[in-house]
Scaffold this active site. Structure first.
Site, PDB file in Angstrom:
ATOM      1  N   ASN A   9     -54.774  37.997 -17.529  1.00  9.17           N
ATOM      2  CA  ASN A   9     -55.712  36.978 -17.032  1.00  9.17           C
ATOM      3  C   ASN A   9     -57.100  37.614 -17.025  1.00  9.17           C
ATOM      4  O   ASN A   9     -57.397  38.441 -16.162  1.00  9.17           O
ATOM      5  CB  ASN A   9     -55.275  36.562 -15.613  1.00  9.17           C
ATOM      6  N   LYS A  11     -59.942  36.285 -16.514  1.00  7.34           N
ATOM      7  CA  LYS A  11     -60.912  35.695 -15.579  1.00  7.34           C
ATOM      8  C   LYS A  11     -62.241  35.451 -16.304  1.00  7.34           C
ATOM      9  O   LYS A  11     -62.248  35.006 -17.442  1.00  7.34           O
ATOM     10  CB  LYS A  11     -61.050  36.593 -14.341  1.00  7.34           C
ATOM     11  N   HIS A  94     -53.876  29.438  -9.554  1.00 11.55           N
ATOM     12  CA  HIS A  94     -54.390  30.772  -9.224  1.00 11.55           C
ATOM     13  C   HIS A  94     -55.167  30.707  -7.916  1.00 11.55           C
ATOM     14  O   HIS A  94     -55.911  29.754  -7.672  1.00 11.55           O
ATOM     15  CB  HIS A  94     -55.279  31.309 -10.359  1.00 11.55           C
ATOM     16  N   GLU A  96     -57.778  32.084  -6.936  1.00 15.93           N
ATOM     17  CA  GLU A  96     -59.238  31.944  -7.060  1.00 15.93           C
ATOM     18  C   GLU A  96     -59.626  30.496  -7.354  1.00 15.93           C
ATOM     19  O   GLU A  96     -60.692  30.031  -6.928  1.00 15.93           O
ATOM     20  CB  GLU A  96     -59.751  32.902  -8.151  1.00 15.93           C
ATOM     21  N   GLU A 166     -48.421  36.078  -6.552  1.00 19.83           N
ATOM     22  CA  GLU A 166     -49.585  36.955  -6.399  1.00 19.83           C
ATOM     23  C   GLU A 166     -50.093  36.895  -4.952  1.00 19.83           C
ATOM     24  O   GLU A 166     -50.841  35.982  -4.600  1.00 19.83           O
ATOM     25  CB  GLU A 166     -50.714  36.502  -7.324  1.00 19.83           C
ATOM     26  N   GLY A 172     -56.970  42.293  -7.215  1.00 21.02           N
ATOM     27  CA  GLY A 172     -58.242  42.984  -7.445  1.00 21.02           C
ATOM     28  C   GLY A 172     -58.629  43.949  -6.340  1.00 21.02           C
ATOM     29  O   GLY A 172     -59.757  44.431  -6.289  1.00 21.02           O
ATOM     30  N   SER A 213     -53.005  43.768  -8.634  1.00 20.62           N
ATOM     31  CA  SER A 213     -53.221  45.202  -8.813  1.00 20.62           C
ATOM     32  C   SER A 213     -52.091  45.896  -9.568  1.00 20.62           C
ATOM     33  O   SER A 213     -51.741  47.034  -9.261  1.00 20.62           O
ATOM     34  CB  SER A 213     -53.498  45.880  -7.465  1.00 20.62           C
TER      35      SER A 213
HETATM   36  P1  PGA Z   1     -55.566  42.014 -10.681  1.00 19.37           P
HETATM   37  O1  PGA Z   1     -55.571  40.394 -10.842  1.00 19.37           O
HETATM   38  O2  PGA Z   1     -54.470  42.517 -11.605  1.00 19.37           O
HETATM   39  O3  PGA Z   1     -56.920  42.447 -11.119  1.00 19.37           O
HETATM   40  O4  PGA Z   1     -55.261  42.300  -9.265  1.00 19.37           O
HETATM   41  C1  PGA Z   1     -54.385  39.667 -10.935  1.00 19.37           C
HETATM   42  C2  PGA Z   1     -54.692  38.187 -11.058  1.00 19.37           C
HETATM   43  O5  PGA Z   1     -55.603  37.692 -10.383  1.00 19.37           O
HETATM   44  O6  PGA Z   1     -54.023  37.446 -11.825  1.00 19.37           O
END
Ligand code: PGA
Length: 256
Positions: A9, A11, A94, A96, A166, A172, A213
Site C-alpha cells: 500500500n 499511500k 483502511h 486512514e 491492521e 506506521g 509495521s
Molecule cells: P505500515 O502501513 O506498514 O507502514 O505500518 C500499513 C498500512 O497502512 O497498510
C-alpha cells in the site's frame, strides 16, 4: 491451501513516473515467487502506467479506494468501472480513509458489494485504535467491523475477498502487534466471525492479512501463524529489496 498474498500500500507516495519505473525493477525481483500473490497499490494517477508496466509479469495491481456510488455527480471520486482493466484488487476500509475521509462501515459494505459485482476483489481493512485496544475492546470492535462489511455478501464470493487486520496503533508507528495477538484476532475473531456468519468451509477460503509495521525482520513470525495468510504493507513496500524479502519470506514459511 490458501495462496499467500502480500500487498504493498503505497499511500500518497511515488509519482506516476516513479511508480512505473519502480514496478519494472520490482517485477523482475519478484519473478521467482509466482506462488505468492503479489500486489502493488499505487496512487490513482499511477494506476494506468503501473498496469501497463506489469502486464504479463504476474504481479497484480490494486487501487487504494473506490466510490461507493456506481456512477454520478461525485466530484473527485473514482467509479468502480474506471478501475476495471487497471486493477484486480481495491483496498477499502483502511483506517486512514475511515479517519480522514469519513468512510463508514455502511460505505465499506456498499463498496465491497459493488467491487464483487464488477469482478474486482476487495481487500477489506479493519482494526482497532489504541484506546479501544487498551480498554480491552478489540474483539468486539473488529467483530462489528467484519459483520458490517460482509452483510449481504454471498458465501460463493468469499474466495475473492481478502481481509486485512491492521491495528491502528501499529500502522506506521514501528509498534507492531505481537504475532500471537495478531493470530488471536485473525483466527478467533475474524475467521471465527466469518464461521458464524457463513460456515467453517467458507470462512477457511477467506485470506486474511496482518498489517502494521511489517518489515523483513518480523515477517517470518507473522507468516508462521496458521491463520495469517499474508501482509498489507506500507513503508516496507516502498523499496524493491524490502518488498522482495517480504515476499520471499512468505514463500518460504508458507511453503508456496
Ligand atoms: P505500515 O502501513 O506498514 O507502514 O505500518 C500499513 C498500512 O497502512 O497498510
Amino acid at each position: 491451501m490458501r495462496i499467500p498474498i502480500i500487498a504493498g500500500n503505497w499511500k500518497m507516495h511515488k509519482t506516476a513516473a516513479e511508480s512505473a519505473a519502480f514496478v519494472k525493477e520490482l517485477a523482475s525481483a519478484l519473478a521467482p515467487y509466482a506462488n505468492v500473490e503479489r500486489v502493488v497499490c499505487p496512487t490513482f494517477v499511477a494506476l494506468a502506467g503501473v498496469a501497463d508496466a506489469l502486464r504479463g509479469t504476474g504481479v497484480m495491481v490494486g487501487a487504494q479506494n473506490v466510490s461507493a456510488a456506481e456512477s454520478g455527480a461525485y466530484t473527485s471520486q473514482i467509479a468502480v468501472g474506471m478501475l476495471e482493466g487497471l486493477a484486480e484488487y481495491v483496498i477499502i476500509g483502511h483506517s486512514e480513509v475511515r479517519q480522514y475521509l469519513g468512510e463508514t462501515d455502511a460505505m465499506i459494505n456498499a463498496k465491497a458489494k459493488l467491487l464483487l459485482a464488477h469482478g474486482l476483489k476487495p481487500i477489506i481493512a479493519c482494526g482497532e485504535s489504541l484506546e479501544i485496544n487498551q480498554a480491552g475492546g478489540t474483539d468486539a470492535h473488529v467483530r462489528g467491523q467484519i459483520v458490517a462489511a460482509f452483510e449481504g455478501i454471498a458465501a460463493a464470493a468469499l474466495p475473492k475477498v481478502v481481509v486485512a487486520y491492521e491495528p491502528i496503533w501499529a500502522i506506521g508507528t514501528g509498534l507492531n502487534a505481537s504475532p500471537e495477538f495478531a493470530q488471536q484476532v485473525i483466527g478467533s475473531v475474524i475467521r471465527g466471525t466469518l464461521t458464524s456468519l457463513y460456515n467453517a468451509e467458507a470462512a477457511a477460503q477467506v485470506r486474511i492479512q496482518y498489517g502494521g509495521s511489517v518489515k523483513p525482520g518480523n515477517m517470518a513470525e507473522y507468516m508462521s501463524q496458521p491463520d495469517i495468510d499474508g501482509a498489507l504493507v506500507g513503508g516496507a513496500s516502498l523499496a524493491v529489496a524490502d518488498f522482495t524479502t517480504l515476499v520471499s519470506i512468505a514463500a518460504e514459511v508458507k511453503g508456496a
